[in-house]
Design an enzyme around this catalytic site. Structure first.
Site, PDB file in Angstrom:
ATOM      1  N   ASP A 151     -14.613  61.751  31.902  1.00 32.04           N
ATOM      2  CA  ASP A 151     -13.742  62.073  30.771  1.00 32.04           C
ATOM      3  C   ASP A 151     -12.638  61.027  30.700  1.00 32.04           C
ATOM      4  OD1 ASP A 151     -15.102  64.428  30.036  1.00 32.04           O
ATOM      5  OD2 ASP A 151     -14.023  65.588  31.537  1.00 32.04           O
TER       6      ASP A 151
ATOM      7  N   ASP B  21     -18.154  65.474  24.288  1.00 32.44           N
ATOM      8  CA  ASP B  21     -17.424  66.712  23.999  1.00 32.44           C
ATOM      9  C   ASP B  21     -17.024  66.773  22.526  1.00 32.44           C
ATOM     10  OD1 ASP B  21     -17.578  67.444  26.691  1.00 32.44           O
ATOM     11  OD2 ASP B  21     -15.690  66.445  27.163  1.00 32.44           O
TER      12      ASP B  21
END
Length: 211
Positions: free
Chosen positions: A151, A185
């Site tokens: 991430d 995401d």
């Protein structure tokens, strides 16, 4: 949307997702950050659980983190097969374009994070106090199915103390938006947003005419 267009769209999302992750993994140390704007930072973290770092073992305390990680990866693989089948059937039956587009986003996003979970532990070494290498001679930081999701997108748009009158959280420091996420995401979120906000178009009711 045709199968060819859907496939090209999925490949495009996967390329953007994986290129961004590989770049971050091979240019940043873990928890290293770079400010793009005051409200947008590139902040490298790794997620070995579900959304926002939640682990399956947080809900089922009698299983180990390793078992929880493996179970989560296997569940993701089964889920992506189901989503893929739903997408193929939807394209074949020429259902709502909104539904097909939503499934394309969700499938591509889920696949992007699955690649991390399945392969990244093998093809990269760890990022603790070092910049990771791709296919290191000494081997990766873990086994197949035990990779961590990369991430890097962090949007701390506002930070401050909440008013005292707000129940439970009043007076506490709050950051909006605190979770760190990735392109995969974003794709998944777009897919679900399409299903929620354009629900009637995604699942139109068929009119049955009386004979």
């Amino acid at each position: 949307m045709t199968l060819k267009k859907a496939t090209l769209f999925i490949i495009l999302i996967l390329l953007v997702d994986q290129i961004s992750k590989v770049y971050i993994k091979t240019h940043f140390q873990l928890h290293e950050s770079f400010e793009v704007f005051s409200w947008l930072k590139i902040y490298f973290v790794e997620n070995d659980g579900m959304a926002w770092g939640t682990k399956l073992s947080d809900f089922i305390p009698y299983i180990s983190d390793r078992t929880a990680k493996l179970s989560l990866t296997i569940f993701r693989l089964i889920a992506i097969l189901g989503i893929g089948y739903w997408l193929l059937i939807s394209i074949k039956k020429q259902v709502s374009k909104v539904l097909v587009l939503a499934l394309v986003f969700i499938f591509a996003g889920a696949m992007g994070n699955i690649i991390d979970s399945v392969l990244y532990g093998v093809v990269f070494n760890d990022s603790f106090s070092q910049v990771a290498s791709f296919m290191p001679i000494e081997g990766g930081y873990d086994k197949v199915f035990f990779g961590n999701v990369v991430d890097m997108l962090y949007l701390p748009m506002w930070q401050g103390n909440l008013p005292e009158w707000i129940p439970f959280v009043g007076g506490k420091n709050f950051i909006f938006f605190e979770p760190v996420f990735n392109i995969a995401d974003v794709a998944i979120s777009i897919g679900f947003a399409l299903l929620i906000f354009f629900n009637k178009k995604a699942f139109p009711k068929t009119t049955i005419e009386n004979a």
